[in-house]
Design a protein around this motif. Structure first.
Motif, PDB file in Angstrom:
ATOM      1  N   CYS A 150       0.822  -1.214   0.000  1.00  0.00           N
ATOM      2  CA  CYS A 150       0.000   0.000   0.000  1.00  0.00           C
ATOM      3  C   CYS A 150       0.853   1.260   0.000  1.00  0.00           C
ATOM      4  O   CYS A 150       0.342   2.359  -0.222  1.00  0.00           O
ATOM      5  N   GLY A 151       2.158   1.117   0.286  1.00  0.00           N
ATOM      6  CA  GLY A 151       3.039   2.280   0.278  1.00  0.00           C
ATOM      7  C   GLY A 151       3.407   2.814   1.643  1.00  0.00           C
ATOM      8  O   GLY A 151       4.202   3.754   1.742  1.00  0.00           O
ATOM      9  N   PHE A 152       2.870   2.227   2.710  1.00  0.00           N
ATOM     10  CA  PHE A 152       3.185   2.761   4.046  1.00  0.00           C
ATOM     11  C   PHE A 152       4.631   2.435   4.418  1.00  0.00           C
ATOM     12  O   PHE A 152       5.495   3.311   4.423  1.00  0.00           O
ATOM     13  N   GLY A 153       4.897   1.191   4.751  1.00  0.00           N
ATOM     14  CA  GLY A 153       6.266   0.759   5.000  1.00  0.00           C
ATOM     15  C   GLY A 153       6.979   1.495   6.115  1.00  0.00           C
ATOM     16  O   GLY A 153       8.203   1.658   6.081  1.00  0.00           O
ATOM     17  N   LEU A 190      -3.884   4.375   4.015  1.00  0.00           N
ATOM     18  CA  LEU A 190      -4.908   4.411   2.979  1.00  0.00           C
ATOM     19  C   LEU A 190      -6.034   5.371   3.325  1.00  0.00           C
ATOM     20  O   LEU A 190      -6.554   6.080   2.457  1.00  0.00           O
ATOM     21  N   GLN A 191      -6.408   5.403   4.613  1.00  0.00           N
ATOM     22  CA  GLN A 191      -7.481   6.312   5.029  1.00  0.00           C
ATOM     23  C   GLN A 191      -7.061   7.765   4.856  1.00  0.00           C
ATOM     24  O   GLN A 191      -7.882   8.629   4.522  1.00  0.00           O
ATOM     25  N   ALA A 192      -5.780   8.055   5.075  1.00  0.00           N
ATOM     26  CA  ALA A 192      -5.282   9.418   4.880  1.00  0.00           C
ATOM     27  C   ALA A 192      -5.448   9.847   3.426  1.00  0.00           C
ATOM     28  O   ALA A 192      -5.846  10.985   3.142  1.00  0.00           O
ATOM     29  N   GLU A 201     -16.807  -0.493  -0.927  1.00  0.00           N
ATOM     30  CA  GLU A 201     -17.104   0.584   0.013  1.00  0.00           C
ATOM     31  C   GLU A 201     -16.155   0.540   1.206  1.00  0.00           C
ATOM     32  O   GLU A 201     -16.001   1.528   1.917  1.00  0.00           O
ATOM     33  N   TYR A 202     -15.543  -0.615   1.414  1.00  0.00           N
ATOM     34  CA  TYR A 202     -14.627  -0.803   2.533  1.00  0.00           C
ATOM     35  C   TYR A 202     -13.336  -1.467   2.051  1.00  0.00           C
ATOM     36  O   TYR A 202     -13.363  -2.334   1.190  1.00  0.00           O
ATOM     37  N   ILE A 203     -12.217  -1.036   2.636  1.00  0.00           N
ATOM     38  CA  ILE A 203     -10.959  -1.762   2.534  1.00  0.00           C
ATOM     39  C   ILE A 203     -10.663  -2.315   3.918  1.00  0.00           C
ATOM     40  O   ILE A 203     -10.581  -1.557   4.889  1.00  0.00           O
TER      41      ILE A 203
END
Length: 242
Positions: free
Chosen positions: A171-174, A215-217, A202-204
């Motif tokens: 997802c890119g966080f890491g 992702l929420q950010a 509608e949801y991850i």
């Protein structure tokens, strides 16, 4: 069954509701949950940043806090993976080698424990909507968890679980990666969210709160209606005070 609960510092500070929901789910599964209030961190942030001496100090405390635990359950595949794998670098052939090996064999991510140890996959949860499951890097590659969360989610009443494209991509966080390489990190989040949107979700949902925070950010910044949820929050949804 007696279970010792490990709540990572990330969840403790930012998502305490997820911690409480983990307790609710375990108790509904028939477990007696113990929580050592002295617990802090597994040492993963320091380890990933290259500060192995500091990580070893933190890890030593973790081993002391959870010594002699038959089962340790955590709502974080990332921290579970750190203990199962990263501790090999820190404690192999050390004075606490045997204690480390014992705890590595005792700790489980939540979905892994529910499905493979307790043999339970239905909790009476209810959540209306369409969702995709995000395979966090740690869950898939370090803990070898793939089907367990999906099995649990397929048994949530009202929830339609779909697969998105490239579900196994990061997802890119890491951790510090998202700070040091913010441009790349944001682009990876964009790709992940767009794949979820393309699937009609509608949801991850995921096993790792850090991925969901990232992702929420992105979702909030772009005013999207999609929502992220931790697996424990989904499993406790619809049958208690959530």
């Amino acid at each position: 069954m007696n279970v010792n609960l490990f709540i990572p510092c990330f969840i403790d500070q930012l998502y305490p509701t997820t911690a409480f929901n983990t307790v609710k789910v375990l108790e509904k599964a028939g477990c007696s949950v113990q929580y050592n209030v002295e617990q802090t961190c597994c040492g993963q942030p320091a380890y990933n940043a290259g500060y192995w001496d500091e990580a070893k100090d933190i890890g030593t405390k973790f081993l002391e806090d959870f010594a002699d635990s038959k089962y340790i359950v955590s709502p974080s595949a990332s921290c579970t993976g750190m203990i199962k794998n990263g501790y090999n670098d820190l404690f192999t052939n050390s004075m606490v080698h045997n204690r480390c090996r014992s705890i590595q064999g005792s700790i489980y991510e939540l979905s892994d424990f529910l499905v493979n140890i307790l043999k339970k996959d239905y909790f009476g949860a209810e959540l209306e909507g369409k969702a995709v499951y995000h395979d966090s890097c740690s869950a898939l590659r370090e803990c070898r968890i793939k089907e367990e969360p999906r099995l649990l989610l397929k048994n949530v009443d009202g929830l339609e679980l779909m697969e998105m494209r490239d579900t196994d991509m990061c997802c890119g966080f890491g951790g510090t990666f998202s700070v040091k390489f913010s441009g790349i990190s944001s682009a990876m989040a964009e790709q992940k969210v767009n794949n979820a949107l393309d699937a009609g979700a509608e949801y991850i949902i995921s096993t790792d709160a850090s991925c969901l925070l990232h992702l929420q950010a992105y979702i909030d910044k772009h005013n999207l209606t999609m929502k992220t949820m931790h697996l424990a929050d989904v499993l406790a949804h619809g049958w208690g005070n959530v």
